[in-house]
Scaffold this motif. Structure first.
Motif, PDB file in Angstrom:
ATOM      1  N   ASP A   1       6.982   9.796  -1.456  1.00 60.44           N
ATOM      2  CA  ASP A   1       6.151   9.384  -0.338  1.00 60.44           C
ATOM      3  C   ASP A   1       7.031   8.540   0.592  1.00 60.44           C
TER       4      ASP A   1
ATOM      5  N   THR B   1       1.374  -9.349   0.081  1.00 60.96           N
ATOM      6  CA  THR B   1       0.295  -8.399  -0.216  1.00 60.96           C
ATOM      7  C   THR B   1       0.391  -7.127   0.600  1.00 60.96           C
ATOM      8  N   GLU B   2       1.577  -6.598   0.674  1.00 60.00           N
ATOM      9  CA  GLU B   2       1.699  -5.330   1.384  1.00 60.00           C
ATOM     10  C   GLU B   2       1.458  -4.162   0.433  1.00 60.00           C
ATOM     11  N   LEU B   3       1.677  -4.378  -0.864  1.00 57.13           N
ATOM     12  CA  LEU B   3       1.524  -3.277  -1.817  1.00 57.13           C
ATOM     13  C   LEU B   3       0.237  -3.445  -2.600  1.00 57.13           C
ATOM     14  N   THR B   4      -0.322  -2.322  -2.999  1.00 58.15           N
ATOM     15  CA  THR B   4      -1.567  -2.353  -3.747  1.00 58.15           C
ATOM     16  C   THR B   4      -1.676  -1.073  -4.564  1.00 58.15           C
ATOM     17  N   PHE B   5      -2.557  -1.105  -5.561  1.00 53.07           N
ATOM     18  CA  PHE B   5      -2.889   0.144  -6.233  1.00 53.07           C
ATOM     19  C   PHE B   5      -3.858   0.898  -5.338  1.00 53.07           C
ATOM     20  N   ALA B   6      -3.623   2.162  -5.109  1.00 50.72           N
ATOM     21  CA  ALA B   6      -4.532   2.946  -4.298  1.00 50.72           C
ATOM     22  C   ALA B   6      -5.059   4.120  -5.115  1.00 50.72           C
ATOM     23  N   GLN B   7      -6.263   4.523  -4.802  1.00 52.29           N
ATOM     24  CA  GLN B   7      -6.963   5.576  -5.520  1.00 52.29           C
ATOM     25  C   GLN B   7      -7.151   5.199  -6.985  1.00 52.29           C
ATOM     26  N   ARG B   8      -7.481   6.171  -7.821  1.00 55.83           N
ATOM     27  CA  ARG B   8      -7.747   5.777  -9.204  1.00 55.83           C
ATOM     28  C   ARG B   8      -7.543   6.920 -10.192  1.00 55.83           C
TER      29      ARG B   8
ATOM     30  N   GLY C   1       0.246   1.995  -3.192  1.00 52.35           N
ATOM     31  CA  GLY C   1       0.025   2.340  -1.796  1.00 52.35           C
ATOM     32  C   GLY C   1       0.144   1.132  -0.896  1.00 52.35           C
ATOM     33  N   PHE C   2      -0.054   1.371   0.365  1.00 53.41           N
ATOM     34  CA  PHE C   2      -0.007   0.301   1.347  1.00 53.41           C
ATOM     35  C   PHE C   2      -0.820   0.789   2.523  1.00 53.41           C
ATOM     36  N   PHE C   3      -1.089  -0.101   3.454  1.00 51.52           N
ATOM     37  CA  PHE C   3      -1.790   0.340   4.644  1.00 51.52           C
ATOM     38  C   PHE C   3      -1.081  -0.202   5.869  1.00 51.52           C
ATOM     39  N   GLY C   4      -0.836   0.667   6.790  1.00 49.84           N
ATOM     40  CA  GLY C   4      -0.198   0.211   8.019  1.00 49.84           C
ATOM     41  C   GLY C   4       0.948   1.121   8.414  1.00 49.84           C
TER      42      GLY C   4
END
Lengths: 182, 213
Positions: free
Chosen positions: B136, B166-173, B180-183
């Motif tokens: 990705d 806090t730019e990174l996070t777990f996304a989906q499941r 994932g990240f957003f932006g």
């Protein structure tokens, strides 16, 4: 990464709807436990969560947009693409699955050049998979808009898409005609 | 200070320390992947740091227990080793084992673990379940390899608790979970480009900076 439909710009109507939500956010408060209710509220009004909304919620709750995104992608109830004018729901319940529902889904995906969960750039079609629409005898089933299409075949997919496009064109022509005659 | 007995070795540690840390600091190795020194609430997501504590019915993830006085701990029992091997196989069942072409080769958390547990780098009885997307590249500064990632959460932890980004996070499941990240390049702060803490703590080179500094 889940496609966020960022290529689809907000319509003017959606922009004004989003602006109307701002005063409601103030009412709801800034507690981060309100994140899910806020996302639900936005989806109720706009039918999906555009990227702009994610930023708006993050600013409101003083958390990072990534955190909002992480929560929103976890739950199936949130969608990130606007529903198309002809939402295509391909049934992949047990009966439809056995009868090759996944092939029908693939056919729609290829024909419309989008993936499941996405919307075409002209917002004409969106594809979703559903678990069962309750008429397993007609498997494989696809629901386009409000109409149920049973015994789906790859050849029917082409026809359905074409018919919807032609009808749309017809409508637009009539609209133009009416406007010019006024 | 409390005194406890780990594998017949008497050690003294400060009260309230978590057991995994106490062991590691006293040269008793326990396999672990998701733990970072100083973590207040370890996620216990890798399921590798099991130990047996006398008085408990089942092995427990040592990062979740605090030391007690007169605790009796065994780190090398058949039950513990069995659980650890299973945990490793589960991690390998979603991991693309392609060590030759992986930048983490020879410094990989999974390789270390397999060597320690004397098992092969194979998921054996579990089916291999890989994601379609190999890489990705949507993040402006990082490349993410979902099939290398073991979802230990170390990158999410350092980004949030150490860098306050806090730019990174777990996304989906479920099986679809990714980091994932957003932006985009406009909204993600440039400090993210200079930080690289996430890529540094990744045990399997699933996050790589796009360019070297």
């Amino acid at each position: 990464m889940k496609d966020l439909g960022m290529n689809l710009a907000l319509s003017a109507e959606e922009k004004s709807l989003l602006e109307l939500i701002t005063p409601e956010l103030v009412k709801i408060g800034k507690d981060r436990s309100k994140l899910i209710p806020i996302l639900q509220l936005i989806q109720e009004k706009l039918a999906y969560l555009p990227g702009e909304a994610i930023h708006m919620v993050a600013d409101h709750l003083s958390i990072s947009p990534s955190e909002v995104y992480g929560v929103a992608t976890f739950y199936n109830q949130f969608r990130f693409n606007p529903p198309g004018r002809n939402p295509v729901k391909v049934c992949l319940g047990t009966a439809c699955h056995v009868k090759g529902g996944d092939i029908i889904l693939e056919n729609f995906e290829r024909k419309l050049d989008i993936k499941e969960g996405q919307t075409t750039p002209d917002r004409e079609f969106s594809i979703e998979r559903v678990a069962c629409v309750g008429c397993c005898a007609l498997a494989p089933v696809t629901v386009v808009g409000q109409t149920v299409h049973g015994h789906m075949q790859p050849s029917k997919v082409e026809g359905l898409v074409l018919r919807a496009r032609i009808e749309r064109e017809k409508q637009q022509r009539e609209k133009q005609k009416n406007e010019s005659s006024e | 200070m409390v005194t406890l007995l780990i594998d017949d070795k008497k050690i003294d540690v400060k009260e309230g320390t978590n057991l995994l840390r106490a062991c590691l600091e006293n040269d008793i190795y326990i396999p672990n992947l998701c733990y970072i020194k100083g973590m207040q609430n370890p996620p216990a997501s890798c399921r590798l740091c099991f130990v047996e504590i006398e008085g408990e019915d089942h092995p427990i993830a040592s990062c979740t227990v605090r030391v007690r006085d007169d605790m009796l701990v065994h780190t090398d029992t058949p039950r513990v080793r069995r659980l650890q091997k299973t945990a490793l196989q589960l991690l390998l069942s979603v991991h693309d084992v392609d060590c030759k072409n992986c930048p983490a080769n020879r410094k990989c958390g999974l390789q270390d673990m397999a060597r320690f547990l004397k098992t092969a780098l194979k998921s054996n009885r579990f089916d291999l379940f890989l994601k379609k997307n190999q890489v990705d590249q949507s993040h402006p500064f990082l490349d993410y390899y979902p099939n290398r990632c073991v979802l230990c959460g170390r990158c999410v932890y350092v980004c949030r608790d150490q860098q306050k980004l806090t730019e990174l996070t777990f996304a989906q499941r479920g099986f679809n979970t990714v980091i994932g990240f957003f932006g985009n390049s406009q909204t993600i702060p440039p400090s993210c480009d200079r930080c690289r803490a996430c890529a540094e703590v990744c045990p399997v080179a699933a996050l790589l900076p796009k360019r070297e500094i």
